[in-house]
Design an enzyme around this catalytic site. Structure first.
Site, PDB file in Angstrom:
ATOM      1  N   THR A  56      23.735  -7.473 -14.668  1.00  0.00           N
ATOM      2  CA  THR A  56      23.578  -8.889 -14.319  1.00  0.00           C
ATOM      3  C   THR A  56      22.824  -9.019 -13.004  1.00  0.00           C
ATOM      4  O   THR A  56      21.840  -9.768 -12.903  1.00  0.00           O
ATOM      5  CB  THR A  56      24.960  -9.571 -14.240  1.00  0.00           C
ATOM      6  OG1 THR A  56      25.660  -9.292 -15.453  1.00  0.00           O
ATOM      7  CG2 THR A  56      24.824 -11.071 -14.052  1.00  0.00           C
ATOM      8  N   ARG A 106      28.653 -13.702  -8.808  1.00  0.00           N
ATOM      9  CA  ARG A 106      29.729 -13.115  -9.612  1.00  0.00           C
ATOM     10  C   ARG A 106      30.940 -12.997  -8.717  1.00  0.00           C
ATOM     11  O   ARG A 106      30.831 -12.598  -7.550  1.00  0.00           O
ATOM     12  CB  ARG A 106      29.355 -11.740 -10.166  1.00  0.00           C
ATOM     13  CG  ARG A 106      30.553 -11.057 -10.823  1.00  0.00           C
ATOM     14  CD  ARG A 106      30.203  -9.799 -11.539  1.00  0.00           C
ATOM     15  NE  ARG A 106      29.492 -10.075 -12.775  1.00  0.00           N
ATOM     16  CZ  ARG A 106      29.172  -9.147 -13.669  1.00  0.00           C
ATOM     17  NH1 ARG A 106      29.510  -7.893 -13.465  1.00  0.00           N
ATOM     18  NH2 ARG A 106      28.512  -9.458 -14.763  1.00  0.00           N
ATOM     19  N   HIS A 134      30.962 -15.963 -18.820  1.00  0.00           N
ATOM     20  CA  HIS A 134      29.788 -15.174 -18.398  1.00  0.00           C
ATOM     21  C   HIS A 134      28.583 -15.823 -19.100  1.00  0.00           C
ATOM     22  O   HIS A 134      27.987 -15.247 -20.010  1.00  0.00           O
ATOM     23  CB  HIS A 134      29.974 -13.714 -18.809  1.00  0.00           C
ATOM     24  CG  HIS A 134      29.026 -12.753 -18.150  1.00  0.00           C
ATOM     25  ND1 HIS A 134      27.904 -13.155 -17.442  1.00  0.00           N
ATOM     26  CD2 HIS A 134      29.023 -11.383 -18.116  1.00  0.00           C
ATOM     27  CE1 HIS A 134      27.275 -12.071 -16.995  1.00  0.00           C
ATOM     28  NE2 HIS A 134      27.934 -10.997 -17.384  1.00  0.00           N
TER      29      HIS A 134
HETATM   30  N1   CP Z   1      27.040  -7.053 -19.166  1.00  0.00           N
HETATM   31  C1   CP Z   1      27.282  -7.111 -17.836  1.00  0.00           C
HETATM   32  O1   CP Z   1      27.689  -8.148 -17.303  1.00  0.00           O
HETATM   33  O2   CP Z   1      27.039  -5.952 -17.177  1.00  0.00           O
HETATM   34  P1   CP Z   1      27.287  -5.724 -15.623  1.00  0.00           P
HETATM   35  O3   CP Z   1      28.768  -5.864 -15.386  1.00  0.00           O
HETATM   36  O4   CP Z   1      26.752  -4.362 -15.360  1.00  0.00           O
HETATM   37  O5   CP Z   1      26.540  -6.809 -14.889  1.00  0.00           O
END
Ligand code: CP
Length: 307
Positions: A56, A106, A134
Site C-alpha cells: 500500500t 494507515r 481497506h
Molecule cells: N495488501 C496490502 O495492504 O499489503 P500491505 O499490508 O503490504 O500494504
C-alpha cells in the site's frame, strides 16, 4: 467534465457509488495504457503509515511520483510526536494536512481514518484502519477483476480464510454488492464474516452462502479471493488445524473454469501453495502491480476537478 471524487475523503467503500467505482476503474485502465506524468504536478501528498505495509505504501508513493507529484511522511509512527510526546491524532492530522494536498494514512485503530477526515483540511485516503476497511485495496481488486474477467457484473466470488478480521474482504464484499455478485464464504467458525456485513447483503437481496472447503466450489466460481489466516490469533495446535483446511494448491484447481482467477491482497504465508503461481489461474502478482494504477487513478481524481 467535473468529477464527483474531486476533493472527496476516501474513508470507506459504502461512501462510494457504483458510478464512482466504475470511474476509478476506467481511469486506472487508461493510466495503465497511457501514463500521465502531469496529473499531480506541484502537489505534495502525505504518506503516513502508523502500521506495517509493503504494497500500500510503496504503490501510493510510486503512484504519486509517476504522476509528477512528491510525498512526505513516515513508514511507522514510532518516531512521531504522537508516539513520543502524546500529541493527539487530531492535532497531528490538522498540522500535516496543512503542509499537503492529500493525506494517505494507515492506522491500526478502526475508525482512525474517519477521525482524520474530521480534522484534515485536505482529502484523507484510508490506507487501512485496523480490521475495518481497506478501500484502496478494493479499488485495485475491482480493477484487477475487471481486467481479468472483462466485466464486474454477475460474477461468482468465493472468499477464503480470515473473513472476520480481513478488512480487504469487508471492503470488497461491499463494493461487489453493486455488481450483482454471488458470494461464497469459506472460513473457520471463529473467523466467519461479521454479522453486520451479512445483514447488509440480506438487505440488498444479494445471494450468499457458506462452504466448508475450497474443493467444493473451485469448479464453479470466477474468482477465489484468498486471505491469510492470522497465526497470532490462535494457539499453535489450533492454528495448524485451521490453516491446513484452507490451503489452495494447483491440485485443488484441477476442475476450475478456464476464466477462474485467484486473487490475494498479499502478503501470503502458506495459504496459496507456490505451485499455483505457474498456473493460468494465479493473478495475485498482477493484482499487486495494479495497486499503482488504481492509486494513481484515485489520486488523480481526488486532486483534479477535470482530468
Ligand atoms: N495488501 C496490502 O495492504 O499489503 P500491505 O499490508 O503490504 O500494504
Amino acid at each position: 467534465m467535473a468529477n464527483p471524487l474531486y476533493q472527496k475523503h476516501i474513508v470507506s467503500i459504502p461512501e462510494l457509488t457504483r458510478e464512482e467505482l466504475e470511474l476509478i476503474v476506467s481511469t486506472a485502465e487508461s493510466l495503465k495504457k497511457e501514463p500521465r506524468p502531469d496529473l499531480l504536478k506541484g502537489k505534495v501528498i502525505a504518506s503516513c503509515f502508523f502500521e506495517a505495509s509493503t504494497r500500500t505504501r510503496l504503490s501510493f508513493e510510486t503512484a504519486v511520483q509517476r504522476l509528477g507529484g512528491t510525498f512526505i511522511g513516515f513508514d511507522n509512527g514510532s518516531n512521531t510526536s504522537l508516539a513520543k510526546k502524546g500529541e493527539t491524532l487530531a492535532d497531528s492530522v490538522q498540522v500535516i494536512s496543512s503542509y499537503t494536498d492529500a493525506f494517505v494514512m494507515r492506522h491500526p485503530q478502526e475508525g482512525a481514518a474517519r477521525v482524520a477526515s474530521e480534522f484534515s483540511t485536505v482529502p484523507v485516503i484510508n490506507g487501512g484502519d485496523g480490521s475495518n476497511q481497506h478501500p484502496t485495496q478494493t479499488l485495485l481488486d475491482l480493477f484487477s477483476i475487471h481486467e481479468c474477467q472483462g466485466r464486474l457484473d454477475d460474477l461468482k466470488v468465493a472468499f477464503v480464510g480470515d473473513l472476520k478480521y480481513g478488512r480487504t474482504v469487508h471492503s470488497l464484499t461491499q463494493a461487489m454488492s453493486h455488481f450483482n455478485a454471488e458470494f461464497t464464504f469459506i472460513a473457520p467458525d471463529a473467523l466467519a464474516m461479521p454479522d453486520y456485513l451479512l445483514e447488509e447483503l440480506e438487505e440488498k437481496g444479494i445471494t450468499w452462502r457458506t462452504a466448508q472447503s475450497i474443493e467444493e466450489i473451485a469448479h464453479e466460481v470466477d474468482i477465489i479471493y484468498m486471505t491469510r489466516v492470522q497465526k497470532e490469533r490462535f494457539d499453535e495446535t489450533e492454528y495448524k488445524l485451521i490453516a491446513s483446511q484452507y490451503i489452495l494448491s494447483a491440485e485443488t484447481l484441477k476442475e476450475a473454469k478456464p476464466n477462474l482467477r485467484v486473487l490475494h491482497p498479499l502478503p501470503r504465508v502458506d495459504e496459496i501453495n507456490v505451485d499455483v503461481d505457474s498456473t493460468p489461474y494465479a493473478y495475485y502478482f498482477q493484482q499487486a502491480e495494479n495497486g499503482v494504477y488504481a492509486r494513481e487513478a484515485l489520486l488523480a481524481l481526488v486532486l483534479n476537478e477535470t482530468i
